[in-house]
Design a protein around this motif. Structure first.
Motif, PDB file in Angstrom:
ATOM      1  N   LYS A 121      -7.322  -8.502   1.744  1.00 24.31           N
ATOM      2  CA  LYS A 121      -8.714  -8.058   2.324  1.00 24.31           C
ATOM      3  C   LYS A 121      -9.340  -9.109   3.034  1.00 24.31           C
ATOM      4  O   LYS A 121      -9.900  -9.137   4.104  1.00 24.31           O
ATOM      5  N   ASP A 180     -11.918  -1.729  -2.280  1.00 28.25           N
ATOM      6  CA  ASP A 180     -12.512  -1.346  -1.156  1.00 28.25           C
ATOM      7  C   ASP A 180     -14.314  -1.276  -1.355  1.00 28.25           C
ATOM      8  O   ASP A 180     -15.176  -1.783  -0.544  1.00 28.25           O
ATOM      9  N   TRP A 237      -5.567  -6.189   4.987  1.00 27.23           N
ATOM     10  CA  TRP A 237      -5.445  -4.930   3.921  1.00 27.23           C
ATOM     11  C   TRP A 237      -4.877  -3.978   4.524  1.00 27.23           C
ATOM     12  O   TRP A 237      -4.023  -3.241   3.713  1.00 27.23           O
ATOM     13  N   GLU A 238      -5.064  -3.432   5.673  1.00 23.95           N
ATOM     14  CA  GLU A 238      -4.254  -2.232   6.260  1.00 23.95           C
ATOM     15  C   GLU A 238      -2.859  -2.520   6.566  1.00 23.95           C
ATOM     16  O   GLU A 238      -2.028  -1.368   6.551  1.00 23.95           O
ATOM     17  N   LYS A 239      -2.405  -3.635   6.456  1.00 24.41           N
ATOM     18  CA  LYS A 239      -0.848  -3.976   6.713  1.00 24.41           C
ATOM     19  C   LYS A 239      -0.395  -4.393   5.661  1.00 24.41           C
ATOM     20  O   LYS A 239       0.774  -4.911   5.530  1.00 24.41           O
ATOM     21  N   ARG A 240      -1.096  -4.074   4.479  1.00 23.71           N
ATOM     22  CA  ARG A 240      -0.418  -4.708   3.279  1.00 23.71           C
ATOM     23  C   ARG A 240       0.922  -4.109   2.939  1.00 23.71           C
ATOM     24  O   ARG A 240       1.898  -4.819   2.180  1.00 23.71           O
ATOM     25  N   THR A 297       3.197  -2.995   5.105  1.00 29.62           N
ATOM     26  CA  THR A 297       4.142  -2.883   6.404  1.00 29.62           C
ATOM     27  C   THR A 297       4.970  -3.998   6.402  1.00 29.62           C
ATOM     28  O   THR A 297       4.449  -5.301   5.785  1.00 29.62           O
TER      29      THR A 297
END
Lengths: 264, 422
Positions: B227, B73, B232-235, B237
């Motif tokens: 990323k 990040d 990235w946010e769904k890594r 899920t």
């Protein structure tokens, strides 16, 4: 073992642990095994004679079902999800891939069996050594034999729903109707079929072989004779060969089918 | 910034590359020695966090993942986003993660070569003595109608089918004698190929480890790639909960996780929204330029191929019909410019007479509803003449449109208008 095979085994194991049906049936098996053990324990001195055969019946019903559910989509499922081509493009041979799938799912099955007997062991107390330990290995072998059969179904069928239907048929035939069929043969032939033939027919089915092996463990030879069963469990060497054939044969056949399969 | 293929300089470089011939010439990459014990940076991106993560030793995996997540990040926000390259693929850092960036290696100039490749299904010849050489560092488009043999060619390239005749060479190795050469190839098929009950991160790590990439490196690389393509946010899920576009992007990453030198893309932009299309296009271009890598692209979207490909092969009925740069193909198969005239009303009394006259001026005249389209060699010379015909027959014109020749025109010219079976 090559890293790619190890990765595939772990991948299979991790995917199976997220299979809702496998989890439900495994938990049901664990609950019922615990209940049977708890009930048998209340019988006091007769606990072993009561709990053992009950667990054998339970295992011979549930374990083949869990095994077939675990493996029936191993190949056809990948094919329907289009992931079979991706797996085959990995640096792994087709036969090796089938074995990796079998081992990965076999580990998941073993976990389900251990969960069942482990939870039963909590309630079994002192009788656990006499009842659960002798059951463990044959139950695992029974599971692996049906897992192997499920793998074969997954290689044979082109659609997962067809393989799932075949699972139901195989389970009913081998677990329920096979013994009834043999009984029918005995009645119709009025005892004309020799004990040797009957024995061969019984052990030709892994579920029959398991039951016979376990009945002798819990009831002994005399107990079997009292039930009118004169067939004997094969000696351990033959037993090993039979179980190996049931486990290895269908896996090899599945690999052979996959080798000939055109993957798009 | 990536439309440099239109610049003269790039065009000259490309021309020079294509004149190299098809021999297996070697391009050697050398990197300066490191002074700090770490691999030297060829791109200005700091690789340190990768090595910090690797040196974490026996720290629990979750802790490593958490520290990596924050490090990534930080680096992404400070370096790439700060320099306006947020959407770009951080492939150089991925190369560091694999240890390749500081490895001196040699690549043949020809990435893939097909020599007389033939595949038959019974009496049907799906691929017919196909000869083709695909250069390292180029985006190679394969066009053809259904049944042209593109998919069969790609399946042979991936080792899923064996050719009945001929040989396929990948990075200097013959596929039939060296099946391991398949690992040079990453495939992103047209249909979604993923495991619904696994997360994007798990899928990428699994595939990387299947290619013998150590787990920590695989993990780091997977996080960086997720990323870069906005996953990235769904890594963590499960894949079944991702949108169609996200699944497509994940599929692309799954093809690239083992760092192949050749990427096969089958309809890469199908099912993607415009934003995702731009992101994927830039990612692929950056991937190719960064490491002299090769992309083989098949698509029915001519626009997409024309925008991306350096060279295009047009196939039909298993044979190669034409192979060149898009511009050259258009020049070779010049059909003339297209003029479209939209008339106010299709029920014009003298329209058929006008069309007859137009046939004398244009090489091709088509009439569909209120649209009369025609092709002619020099639109500028003939435009006033054409408009005069419409005036002469008192046909009211609603709109006039022109467009230059496209790859689609070349494609239709080479393969015809007849519909093909699926």
């Amino acid at each position: 073992m090559r890293r790619v095979a190890r990765s595939l085994i772990l991948h299979e194991l991790s995917e199976r642990t997220r299979d809702r049906w496998v989890l439900v049936i495994s938990l049901l098996f664990a609950v019922l095994a615990s209940a049977v053990t708890l009930y048998g324990r209340s019988a006091g001195a007769k606990a072993v004679g009561l709990t053992g055969p009950s667990l054998v019946t339970l295992a011979s019903l549930f374990v083949p079902l869990v095994a077939l559910i675990l493996s029936h989509d191993a190949i056809v499922g990948e094919s329907e999800r289009n992931t079979l081509g991706l797996l085959l493009s990995l640096p792994i041979g087709r036969m090796e891939m089938v074995w990796a799938k079998f081992i990965g799912r076999g580990l998941a099955l073993s976990a389900a069996v251990l969960l069942g007997f482990g939870s039963a062991g909590i309630f079994a107390g002192a009788v656990s050594r006499q009842v659960l330990w002798p059951l463990l290995l044959p139950t695992l072998l029974l599971g692996l034999a049906f897992l192997s059969l499920g793998l074969l179904l997954s290689a044979l069928y082109k659609r997962q729903v067809s393989a799932a239907s075949a699972v139901v048929v195989v389970w009913f035939v081998l677990v329920f109707f096979y013994d009834l069929g043999l009984l029918g043969v005995l009645v119709i032939s009025d005892g004309a079929v020799s004990q040797g033939v009957m024995r061969a027919l019984v052990i030709a089915n892994p579920a029959g072989l398991f039951r016979m092996q376990m009945m002798e463990v819990f009831l002994g030879t005399q107990g079997l004779e009292q039930l009118g069963m004169t067939a004997r469990v094969p000696v351990s060497g033959v037993l090993a060969v039979l179980w190996s054939a049931w486990i290895v044969g269908p896996v090899l056949l599945s690999g052979w089918i996959l080798l000939r399969k055109k993957v798009i | 910034m990536f439309d440099a293929k239109d610049s003269g300089n790039q065009e000259a470089q490309r021309s020079a590359r294509y004149t190299n011939g098809s021999s297996h010439r070697a391009n050697t990459k050398e990197y300066p020695p490191s002074t700090n014990g770490y691999p030297p940076s060829t791109n200005g991106y700091p690789p340190s966090f990768v090595f910090e993560a690797e040196n974490a030793g026996s720290t629990a995996r979750k802790k490593v993942a958490a520290s990596l997540a924050s490090a990534i990040d930080r680096v992404v926000s400070e370096t790439w986003e700060g320099s306006g390259q947020a959407s770009m693929a951080p492939m150089p850092v991925l190369a560091f993660a694999s240890g390749r960036a500081y490895t001196q290696h040699t690549e043949p100039a020809v990435a893939v070569e097909l020599r007389g490749v033939t595949k038959r299904y019974g009496s049907l010849v799906a691929v017919d003595h196909l000869d083709m050489a695909i250069q390292s560092g180029e985006i190679f488009g394969m066009l053809g109608p259904n049944g042209a043999g593109k998919t069969t060619t790609i399946q042979m390239l991936c080792g899923l089918l064996k050719p009945d005749e001929g040989e396929i060479w990948v990075q200097g190795a013959c596929l039939s004698s060296s099946p391991d050469a398949r690992r040079h190839i990453g495939v992103c098929p047209q249909q979604l190929v993923l495991w619904e009950k696994m997360t994007p991160l798990e899928q990428l790590v699994f595939l990387a480890s299947a290619y013998d990439i150590p787990e920590k490196i695989a993990h780091t690389r997977a996080l960086l790639m997720l990323k870069a393509l906005g996953l990235w946010e769904k890594r963590d899920t499960l894949a079944k909960y991702l949108s169609g576009g996200m699944k497509r992007r994940l599929n692309l990453l799954m093809a690239l996780i083992h760092e192949p030198s050749i990427l096969v893309l089958d309809e890469p932009e199908a099912g993607l929204d415009p934003q995702s299309r731009v992101l994927v296009r830039e990612y692929v271009r950056a991937w190719v330029r960064e490491g002299q890598r090769t992309v083989i692209l098949t698509s029915h979207n001519m626009d997409e191929v024309e925008r991306l490909a350096d060279r295009v092969a047009v196939m039909d009925r298993g044979q190669l019909l034409s192979l060149d740069t898009p511009d050259q193909l258009k020049r070779q198969h010049q059909q003339g410019d297209l003029l479209e005239i939209e008339i106010a009303d299709a029920a014009q009394p003298h329209l058929e007479e006008a069309l007859f006259v137009l046939h004398q001026i244009a090489s091709e005249v088509r009439w569909e509803g209120t649209i009369v389209s025609m092709r002619m060699d020099s639109l500028v010379e003939h435009l006033s003449l054409v408009l005069g015909v419409f005036r002469r027959f008192k046909i009211a014109i609603h709109a006039v449109r022109t467009r230059p020749s496209t790859l689609e025109d070349v494609f239709i010219s080479l393969t015809g208008r007849a519909l093909r079976d699926e």
